[in-house]
Design an enzyme around this catalytic site. Structure first.
Site, PDB file in Angstrom:
ATOM      1  N   ASP A 204       8.243  -8.237  15.358  1.00  0.00           N
ATOM      2  CA  ASP A 204       7.924  -8.002  16.776  1.00  0.00           C
ATOM      3  C   ASP A 204       8.925  -7.017  17.379  1.00  0.00           C
ATOM      4  O   ASP A 204      10.055  -7.379  17.706  1.00  0.00           O
ATOM      5  CB  ASP A 204       7.971  -9.339  17.524  1.00  0.00           C
ATOM      6  N   ASP A 233       9.067   4.004   6.578  1.00  0.00           N
ATOM      7  CA  ASP A 233       7.844   3.402   6.055  1.00  0.00           C
ATOM      8  C   ASP A 233       6.911   2.975   7.185  1.00  0.00           C
ATOM      9  O   ASP A 233       7.360   2.470   8.220  1.00  0.00           O
ATOM     10  CB  ASP A 233       8.223   2.168   5.217  1.00  0.00           C
ATOM     11  N   GLU A 263       6.188   8.033   7.160  1.00  0.00           N
ATOM     12  CA  GLU A 263       4.901   7.829   6.478  1.00  0.00           C
ATOM     13  C   GLU A 263       3.871   7.397   7.513  1.00  0.00           C
ATOM     14  O   GLU A 263       3.812   6.234   7.892  1.00  0.00           O
ATOM     15  CB  GLU A 263       5.040   6.742   5.408  1.00  0.00           C
ATOM     16  N   ASP A 429     -11.498  25.753  -8.326  1.00  0.00           N
ATOM     17  CA  ASP A 429     -11.999  24.406  -8.632  1.00  0.00           C
ATOM     18  C   ASP A 429     -13.319  24.497  -9.395  1.00  0.00           C
ATOM     19  O   ASP A 429     -13.860  23.489  -9.812  1.00  0.00           O
ATOM     20  CB  ASP A 429     -12.182  23.587  -7.353  1.00  0.00           C
TER      21      ASP A 429
END
Ligand code: CA
Length: 488
Positions: A204, A233, A263, A429
């Site tokens: 929290d 993170d 991230e 590709d």
């Protein structure tokens, strides 16, 4: 002035064995990594996780235990002891490599005792909605850290320091349970209505004791380790204002050039831009949208529109804040964000992060060394060539040829400070082919060859810097000056 391209390496993958010697291995690897042109290393979370010496570190139990106390079945973590961690950091820094520590603050796992808490069940698809009435649940929320015995901090956690959890022992059911009187932060990612809850016991960040402890801990962590930066993170699951304040205070303590990369794992570049703007660009972010483009191109079987590869990516929209990558520990097969870039496209994807003028590329351990657990072979041979090309040759003006749905290319003109620098990159590709591109004056009247070895015949560049460069189908070719000194 002669500058060196920045290159980050993520020095772990998910399936490293328990009790591996990652920290001590790094001590030996440090000079080798420096020689390859690695300028910063992202190390995995170094504190004790719920699964002890088998925990990747993302199942955080005790942030103050860096492999120093007998908790969760061992003193060491998966990667080694605290002393070994510090020694690895020092060895890397001795080589001039910056060390980036992984900081996981969103959640905790592996509590020492259960507590009875009053809670609501939350709709997993719309976390703003509660289901039914509140009731008593029994859950793991009390953290005593007895093995540490108050060293460094006497702060203990109980249910009041969390918003929610995912398991009730009374009914033995797995749901999201939000504690009575607790609120999810409104300033988080909006997926599932509100994406504050990710896993474990959700910390929290509206609780002042939690915030105070984390501020003390951040300073403590720096004082203990002297790392050069943090990888943050799960930032989309933590109230956006937290890191703004926390990093402001931490940078005031450590220094303004303390580096951070967050991230924010979303394919929507606007979500990332929103986070950067909200936080006055206090951190860089990994370019998850570009990773998803690589995944889609690899899965597209030749039908991905390569001319749009960089559109709506962070490195395109906010290049100064982008850390580009191909895959990471979460995108590996079998992991939470599985979105693995197929092997055939990987060299092309790496060319697209390593030879561009913008973005800091991050090389993934699992690509470089392979992933034995999943029978994924190492790409060390080609990545070593690419690392040398990045270190010595990928400099100067950039000219793009993103004019075809299959075959794209770009050139680097090289610069005065790096001998023989400059290159032409071409990839497809779909079918193979060629493209006339201009490599600038540095490489005019030169013979260039494809350092990947995919195309054997050399290419002559005329007096104006023009050449016709080739690539094979589903492949990349990197054209550099033949008689350079880097043993490619
Ligand atoms: Ca959260």
């Amino acid at each position: 002035m002669k500058r060196l391209n920045k290159t980050m390496m993520q020095y772990f993958e998910w399936y490293l064995p328990s009790n591996c010697k990652l920290w001590t291995n790094l001590i030996n690897q440090a000079p080798i990594l420096k020689e390859k042109g690695i300028t910063s290393i992202w190390l995995p979370p170094a504190y004790k996780g719920a699964a002890g010496n088998n925990d990747t570190g993302y199942g955080v139990y005790d942030l103050y235990d860096l492999g120093e106390f007998n908790q969760k079945g061992s003193v060491r973590t998966k990667y080694g002891t605290k002393d070994e961690y510090i020694a690895a950091i020092e060895a890397l820094q001795l080589e001039g490599i910056q060390v980036i520590a992984d900081i996981v603050l969103n959640h905790r796992l592996g509590a020492d005792e259960k507590q009875e808490v009053i809670a609501y069940e939350v709709d997993p698809e719309d976390r703003n909605l509660t289901i039914g009435d509140y009731r008593k649940i029994l859950c793991w929320t009390k953290y005593n850290f007895e093995g540490r015995n108050n060293k460094y901090s006497d702060f203990k956690l109980d249910w009041s320091h969390f918003t929610s959890i995912d398991y009730d022992f009374y009914t033995e059911t797995n749901k999201i349970y939000k504690f009575y009187g607790k609120h999810f932060s409104p300033d988080v990612d909006k997926e599932h209505g509100n994406f504050d809850y990710l896993m474990g016991a959700d910390v929290d960040f509206n609780n002042l004791d939690v915030v105070n402890d984390l501020t003390l801990w951040g300073k403590w962590y720096f004082d203990q380790t002297h790392v050069d930066g943090f990888r943050l993170d799960a930032v989309k699951h933590i109230r956006f204002s937290f890191y703004k304040k926390w990093l402001h205070e931490l940078k005031h303590y450590i220094g303004e050039d303390f580096y951070t990369v967050g991230e924010y794992f979303s394919g929507d570049v606007n979500s990332l831009l929103n986070y950067l703007d909200y936080n006055d660009e206090v951190t860089s972010l990994f370019d998850a949208p570009l990773h998803y483009h690589f995944r889609d191109a690899a899965n597209g079987g030749g039908y991905y529109d390569m001319s749009k590869l960089f559109e709506e990516t962070l490195v395109d929209r906010r290049p100064s804040r982008a850390v580009t990558f191909v895959d990471n520990h979460d995108t590996e097969p079998g992991q939470s964000l599985e979105s693995w870039v197929q092997e055939w496209f990987k060299p092309s994807a790496y060319a697209c992060i390593m030879f561009r003028d913008v973005g800091i590329p991050c090389i993934f351990y699992g690509d470089y060394y392979g992933i034995p657990e999943k029978n994924i072979p190492p790409m060390k041979e080609i990545l070593d060539k690419f690392l040398m090309c990045r270190k010595y040759l990928a400099y100067g003006e950039e000219k793009d040829y993103f004019d075809d749905p299959d075959i794209i290319g770009w050139t680097r003109f090289g610069d005065y400070y790096h001998q023989d620098s400059g290159m032409a990159v071409i990839l497809s590709d779909g079918p193979g082919g060629n493209k006339q591109m201009n490599v600038g004056k540095n490489l005019a009247n030169c013979v260039l060859y494809d350092c990947t070895g995919n195309i054997k015949e050399p290419v002559y560049v005329d007096k104006d810097g023009n050449g016709i460069f080739y690539c094979n189908g589903g492949s990349v070719s990197v054209w550099i000056k033949k008689d350079n000194m880097y043993n490619l």
